[in-house]
Design a protein around this motif. Sequence first.
Motif, PDB file in Angstrom:
ATOM      1  N   ASP A 160     -65.066 -74.593  59.702  1.00 41.97           N
ATOM      2  CA  ASP A 160     -63.890 -74.356  60.540  1.00 41.97           C
ATOM      3  C   ASP A 160     -62.633 -74.010  59.755  1.00 41.97           C
ATOM      4  N   TYR A 161     -62.684 -74.117  58.436  1.00 39.60           N
ATOM      5  CA  TYR A 161     -61.497 -73.808  57.634  1.00 39.60           C
ATOM      6  C   TYR A 161     -61.352 -72.298  57.510  1.00 39.60           C
ATOM      7  N   ARG A 162     -60.117 -71.820  57.640  1.00 35.36           N
ATOM      8  CA  ARG A 162     -59.875 -70.371  57.645  1.00 35.36           C
ATOM      9  C   ARG A 162     -59.019 -69.895  56.477  1.00 35.36           C
ATOM     10  N   GLY A 163     -58.744 -70.749  55.523  1.00 33.61           N
ATOM     11  CA  GLY A 163     -58.000 -70.323  54.350  1.00 33.61           C
ATOM     12  C   GLY A 163     -56.500 -70.489  54.514  1.00 33.61           C
ATOM     13  N   HIS A 164     -55.813 -70.607  53.391  1.00 36.44           N
ATOM     14  CA  HIS A 164     -54.360 -70.727  53.387  1.00 36.44           C
ATOM     15  C   HIS A 164     -53.729 -69.336  53.338  1.00 36.44           C
ATOM     16  N   ARG A 165     -52.414 -69.288  53.432  1.00 31.34           N
ATOM     17  CA  ARG A 165     -51.709 -68.007  53.541  1.00 31.34           C
ATOM     18  C   ARG A 165     -51.969 -67.112  52.332  1.00 31.34           C
ATOM     19  N   ILE A 166     -51.924 -67.673  51.121  1.00 33.86           N
ATOM     20  CA  ILE A 166     -52.119 -66.850  49.930  1.00 33.86           C
ATOM     21  C   ILE A 166     -53.545 -66.323  49.878  1.00 33.86           C
ATOM     22  N   ALA A 167     -54.520 -67.139  50.304  1.00 34.90           N
ATOM     23  CA  ALA A 167     -55.909 -66.666  50.345  1.00 34.90           C
ATOM     24  C   ALA A 167     -56.044 -65.465  51.260  1.00 34.90           C
ATOM     25  N   ARG A 168     -55.342 -65.501  52.395  1.00 29.58           N
ATOM     26  CA  ARG A 168     -55.413 -64.370  53.322  1.00 29.58           C
ATOM     27  C   ARG A 168     -54.754 -63.123  52.736  1.00 29.58           C
ATOM     28  N   ILE A 169     -53.683 -63.318  51.979  1.00 29.31           N
ATOM     29  CA  ILE A 169     -53.041 -62.177  51.305  1.00 29.31           C
ATOM     30  C   ILE A 169     -53.996 -61.581  50.284  1.00 29.31           C
ATOM     31  N   TRP A 170     -54.606 -62.415  49.450  1.00 28.94           N
ATOM     32  CA  TRP A 170     -55.520 -61.923  48.420  1.00 28.94           C
ATOM     33  C   TRP A 170     -56.729 -61.235  49.033  1.00 28.94           C
ATOM     34  N   ASN A 171     -57.105 -61.637  50.226  1.00 27.19           N
ATOM     35  CA  ASN A 171     -58.259 -61.038  50.889  1.00 27.19           C
ATOM     36  C   ASN A 171     -57.953 -59.660  51.460  1.00 27.19           C
ATOM     37  N   THR A 172     -56.695 -59.297  51.534  1.00 28.23           N
ATOM     38  CA  THR A 172     -56.295 -58.051  52.185  1.00 28.23           C
ATOM     39  C   THR A 172     -56.137 -56.927  51.169  1.00 28.23           C
ATOM     40  N   PRO A 173     -56.959 -55.865  51.253  1.00 29.50           N
ATOM     41  CA  PRO A 173     -56.821 -54.749  50.314  1.00 29.50           C
ATOM     42  C   PRO A 173     -55.399 -54.196  50.309  1.00 29.50           C
ATOM     43  N   LEU A 174     -54.965 -53.787  49.153  1.00 27.43           N
ATOM     44  CA  LEU A 174     -53.636 -53.274  48.847  1.00 27.43           C
ATOM     45  C   LEU A 174     -52.590 -54.381  48.857  1.00 27.43           C
ATOM     46  N   LEU A 175     -52.510 -55.169  49.928  1.00 32.72           N
ATOM     47  CA  LEU A 175     -51.543 -56.265  49.956  1.00 32.72           C
ATOM     48  C   LEU A 175     -51.812 -57.251  48.826  1.00 32.72           C
ATOM     49  N   GLY A 176     -53.083 -57.552  48.597  1.00 27.92           N
ATOM     50  CA  GLY A 176     -53.434 -58.449  47.503  1.00 27.92           C
ATOM     51  C   GLY A 176     -53.046 -57.885  46.154  1.00 27.92           C
ATOM     52  N   GLU A 177     -53.280 -56.589  45.954  1.00 23.55           N
ATOM     53  CA  GLU A 177     -52.922 -55.950  44.684  1.00 23.55           C
ATOM     54  C   GLU A 177     -51.411 -55.953  44.476  1.00 23.55           C
ATOM     55  N   ILE A 178     -50.664 -55.705  45.542  1.00 20.41           N
ATOM     56  CA  ILE A 178     -49.195 -55.733  45.434  1.00 20.41           C
ATOM     57  C   ILE A 178     -48.724 -57.138  45.082  1.00 20.41           C
ATOM     58  N   PHE A 179     -49.288 -58.124  45.757  1.00 26.78           N
ATOM     59  CA  PHE A 179     -48.930 -59.520  45.475  1.00 26.78           C
ATOM     60  C   PHE A 179     -49.185 -59.847  44.005  1.00 26.78           C
ATOM     61  N   MET A 180     -50.360 -59.462  43.511  1.00 26.81           N
ATOM     62  CA  MET A 180     -50.685 -59.736  42.116  1.00 26.81           C
ATOM     63  C   MET A 180     -49.734 -59.017  41.163  1.00 26.81           C
ATOM     64  N   ALA A 181     -49.399 -57.777  41.467  1.00 25.78           N
ATOM     65  CA  ALA A 181     -48.515 -57.003  40.604  1.00 25.78           C
ATOM     66  C   ALA A 181     -47.120 -57.613  40.535  1.00 25.78           C
ATOM     67  N   LEU A 182     -46.693 -58.235  41.626  1.00 26.58           N
ATOM     68  CA  LEU A 182     -45.348 -58.810  41.680  1.00 26.58           C
ATOM     69  C   LEU A 182     -45.303 -60.246  41.173  1.00 26.58           C
ATOM     70  N   SER A 183     -46.463 -60.864  40.981  1.00 30.88           N
ATOM     71  CA  SER A 183     -46.520 -62.261  40.540  1.00 30.88           C
ATOM     72  C   SER A 183     -46.217 -62.337  39.046  1.00 30.88           C
ATOM     73  N   ARG A 184     -45.230 -63.105  38.690  1.00 29.02           N
ATOM     74  CA  ARG A 184     -44.798 -63.224  37.309  1.00 29.02           C
ATOM     75  C   ARG A 184     -45.228 -64.568  36.719  1.00 29.02           C
ATOM     76  N   PRO A 185     -45.676 -64.578  35.469  1.00 29.82           N
ATOM     77  CA  PRO A 185     -46.120 -65.842  34.859  1.00 29.82           C
ATOM     78  C   PRO A 185     -45.086 -66.952  34.935  1.00 29.82           C
ATOM     79  N   ALA A 186     -43.814 -66.632  34.692  1.00 30.15           N
ATOM     80  CA  ALA A 186     -42.786 -67.679  34.715  1.00 30.15           C
ATOM     81  C   ALA A 186     -42.662 -68.301  36.098  1.00 30.15           C
ATOM     82  N   ALA A 187     -42.756 -67.480  37.132  1.00 26.80           N
ATOM     83  CA  ALA A 187     -42.671 -67.999  38.499  1.00 26.80           C
ATOM     84  C   ALA A 187     -43.887 -68.865  38.822  1.00 26.80           C
ATOM     85  N   LEU A 188     -45.066 -68.454  38.330  1.00 30.85           N
ATOM     86  CA  LEU A 188     -46.267 -69.249  38.546  1.00 30.85           C
ATOM     87  C   LEU A 188     -46.112 -70.620  37.893  1.00 30.85           C
ATOM     88  N   ALA A 189     -45.658 -70.642  36.647  1.00 29.88           N
ATOM     89  CA  ALA A 189     -45.487 -71.912  35.941  1.00 29.88           C
ATOM     90  C   ALA A 189     -44.519 -72.818  36.690  1.00 29.88           C
TER      91      ALA A 189
END
Length: 250
Positions: free
Chosen positions: A109-138
Amino acid sequence: MATAKLFLHGVPDSPAVWRPLLDALDLGDAPVAAPALPGFTALLPAHFPATKEAYADWAVGEAAALARVHGPIDIVGHDWGALIAQRVAMLRPGLIRSWAVSNAVIDPDYRGHRIARIWNTPLLGEIFMALSRPAALAKGLVAQGLPAAIAEEEARQWAGRDKRRAILRLYRSAKGLSFRHDWARDLPDLPARGALIWGANDPYVALAVAQRFAARTGTPLTVIEDAGHWAIAERPQAVAAALHRFWNGL
């Protein structure tokens, strides 16, 4: 002879996430393996598709290698490592003495969190990854309870293109995080010798998911108060105590 232990990390982590817990566990002479998921700390191996099935097959190989030498093992997983650990136990129960997972379960019954849904979406996931910065992740990981040194190590790995590619492939192979039509159908094959250990304030996989799984399957659940998704590193002493109680009761 002490039972061998296999620890499987999740996303966006690496084996570094286990250090606080392994220190707290003080496993003595027990053989311990905490391998990196392929592509997460090094380049993706040639021809490795980075799907959930590929990672499950890889983990079966890791478990089999330990079991050949030491007998049935205790497997422990967090996040995606939890899902993979449960899948290994379903597929090869003879390799496993016990399984224990933290802050993720195979749930129909689990449907994933918001970021999982973004990563699952073609193009949107790639854009998200491209904009994700290591410092912000840390910064985000520290805010959610990871020790700063581990968060910084994870952030350095995030700069590698293969890790982000692997994550997109993994999530898309699971349609975000939906297991209703495949892995969840095999839950009757999951050995009963399991345990759930959950950070109470997880913003990605709510405690209610663990409570539902525990009620359906009879799996014991330990709730780690004042902890979130990374309870294994945020409150390692409490998680270690829960694991030792579980293992000592087998």
